[in-house]
Design an enzyme around this catalytic site. Sequence first.
Site, PDB file in Angstrom:
ATOM      1  N   ASN A  25     -13.527  -3.566   0.923  1.00  7.95           N
ATOM      2  CA  ASN A  25     -12.635  -4.439   0.137  1.00  7.95           C
ATOM      3  C   ASN A  25     -11.823  -3.642  -0.868  1.00  7.95           C
ATOM      4  OD1 ASN A  25     -13.488  -6.933   1.190  1.00  7.95           O
ATOM      5  ND2 ASN A  25     -15.360  -6.790  -0.027  1.00  7.95           N
ATOM      6  N   ARG A  57     -18.079   4.747   7.129  1.00 10.40           N
ATOM      7  CA  ARG A  57     -19.335   4.849   7.882  1.00 10.40           C
ATOM      8  C   ARG A  57     -19.044   4.752   9.370  1.00 10.40           C
ATOM      9  NH1 ARG A  57     -23.231   0.570   5.715  1.00 10.40           N
ATOM     10  NH2 ARG A  57     -21.288  -0.539   5.999  1.00 10.40           N
ATOM     11  N   ILE A 140      -9.743  -5.907 -15.655  1.00  9.42           N
ATOM     12  CA  ILE A 140      -9.672  -5.926 -17.131  1.00  9.42           C
ATOM     13  C   ILE A 140      -9.950  -4.522 -17.671  1.00  9.42           C
ATOM     14  CG2 ILE A 140     -10.451  -7.099 -19.223  1.00  9.42           C
ATOM     15  CD1 ILE A 140     -11.839  -9.179 -17.402  1.00  9.42           C
ATOM     16  N   GLY A 191     -15.946 -18.004  -0.468  1.00  8.25           N
ATOM     17  CA  GLY A 191     -16.020 -16.537  -0.468  1.00  8.25           C
ATOM     18  C   GLY A 191     -16.285 -15.945  -1.846  1.00  8.25           C
ATOM     19  N   GLU A 194     -21.972 -14.448  -2.038  1.00  8.84           N
ATOM     20  CA  GLU A 194     -22.479 -13.875  -0.788  1.00  8.84           C
ATOM     21  C   GLU A 194     -23.397 -14.886  -0.115  1.00  8.84           C
ATOM     22  OE1 GLU A 194     -22.003 -10.613   0.160  1.00  8.84           O
ATOM     23  OE2 GLU A 194     -20.876 -10.002  -1.623  1.00  8.84           O
ATOM     24  N   ASP A 205     -26.320  -8.371 -11.010  1.00 11.78           N
ATOM     25  CA  ASP A 205     -24.974  -7.805 -11.124  1.00 11.78           C
ATOM     26  C   ASP A 205     -24.540  -7.762 -12.595  1.00 11.78           C
ATOM     27  OD1 ASP A 205     -22.119  -7.358  -9.727  1.00 11.78           O
ATOM     28  OD2 ASP A 205     -21.862  -8.856 -11.302  1.00 11.78           O
ATOM     29  N   LYS A 209     -23.745  -4.487 -15.273  1.00  7.45           N
ATOM     30  CA  LYS A 209     -22.518  -4.397 -16.079  1.00  7.45           C
ATOM     31  C   LYS A 209     -22.862  -4.377 -17.569  1.00  7.45           C
ATOM     32  CE  LYS A 209     -19.755  -6.634 -12.523  1.00  7.45           C
ATOM     33  NZ  LYS A 209     -19.331  -7.944 -11.999  1.00  7.45           N
ATOM     34  N   GLY A 311     -12.787  -8.526  -6.884  1.00  6.15           N
ATOM     35  CA  GLY A 311     -11.791  -8.598  -5.821  1.00  6.15           C
ATOM     36  C   GLY A 311     -11.175  -7.227  -5.608  1.00  6.15           C
TER      37      GLY A 311
END
Length: 436
Positions: A25, A57, A140, A191, A194, A205, A209, A311
């Site tokens: 992505n 890969r 950002i 989307g 997951e 996640d 961060k 994204g």
Amino acid sequence: MAPSKVRAEQSEDTQVRIGVLGMGNVGAALVELIYRQHDAIAARSGIHIDIAKVAVRDLDKARSQTLPPGVLTDDSIDIIVELIGGLEPARSLVLQALAARKQVVTANKELLANFGSELFDASVRSGCALLFEGSVGGAIPLVRALRISLAGEQIRRVMGIVNGTTNYILSQMSEAKISYAAALAEAQSLGYAERDPTADVEGFDAAAKAAILAGIAFNADIALCDVYREGIDAIDVSDIDFAHRLGYEVKLLAIAERVDGLESKTKVAVRVHPAMLPVEHPLSAVKGVFNAVFVEGESCGELMLYGRGAGGEPTASALVGDLLDAASNIGSNGRDAHPFRVHVEIDPIDNLRAQYYVTVDVLDRPGVLASVATVFGMHGVSIRSMEQVGLSDEARLVFITHMAREADVQATLDGLRALDVVEHIGGLIRVIGPEL
Ligand SMILES: NC(=O)c1ccc[n+]([C@@H]2O[C@H](COP(=O)([O-])OP(=O)(O)OC[C@H]3O[C@@H](n4cnc5c(N)ncnc54)[C@H](OP(=O)(O)O)[C@@H]3O)[C@@H](O)[C@H]2O)c1
């Protein structure tokens, strides 16, 4: 080794050759962005970014761009962009790239939160930058703002919505009044989540961060294991309705704060959990998949950075900024090489002082309320308000405490679980802001 920097023809501009590891992505969006904007980037910065090679890969996969393989062994490559994700082989490849005196740009939060210390040491040893703007907050410019624009600031607290999936789910529960399960299914169909949503909904996640943000904000060596973490999977629409009645919104927050004074020994608390935030707080207005980070500093006061937190394209935008910084670091002997270095003491969650929202499902029998209240009292947790909602032969008790210490609240919950009239402990949400 071939010269790492050459002059572009007919100008004083600089040409840098980059190798991209991973064309998923983010990698594909970065390649597209550089192809599309190459001339505009050069006109603005004087730096021509040439994509020399990419590594993937599976060479047989259909792709929008085709490029030759073989990256780390190419001496003419100045900058490696790691966009593989995960811990290995990403860690080994970044270490190899730094050892080969290549600047490194990565968007890999998991890697930095787990191995940041090792990687930044390697960056210092090599004199090459390790830049990571894309790892937190997507487009950002958080890392640069905290590291450079706010370098003179004594930061008190950094508090952010850093996971778009959970913010989307909570926003839908808050606005469309749908259940957690329905909001998650909607996020998956769009989307935003997951198929296995664990990393997002359980706060992993956001915790990675939070470690990165805390590291930059306090110039400290902070790893994922230093972050207290809770997700949003136990939040019910009724909790959000209750928060609304009190003038609060429920958000999953990543919080990094300096706990003691501003003197030599820094103590930092880093945590991720759902929180009730006053509706008038700027973070309460951050809806859907958007991210924002609210910074409180001694001189700057309060400021907020807001935008698209994930994204391919937004992240690619942040990566181009890092590539330009990495290009100007070439030959500067590590000017940009070591962002966080200080050892800090981590203040455990047990020491947190906050107000708490707690729901307790009990059997609807006489005397139950008194025994529940006694457990709060035994642990020194003072009740500010209590509401009872009937549920056939059960009742739900909704408590807001006065300011209390986390360890005492947890001991209270353990005590409540031991009562045979208690069926279930539901939401526990910490309240942010002045005492209710
Ligand atoms: N997606 C986002 O919105 C977002 C936002 C911010 C940060 N990030 C971070 O950016 C990184 C990349 O994310 P992504 O979403 O682009 O991942 P992705 O779509 O899964 O892409 C990963 C890429 O790495 C390649 N790859 C995997 N193992 C490899 C190996 N051993 N050697 C060489 N290439 C290998 C894959 O090759 P194949 O194509 O052959 O499978 C694929 O091209 C992650 O660290 C992620 O956390 C992502």
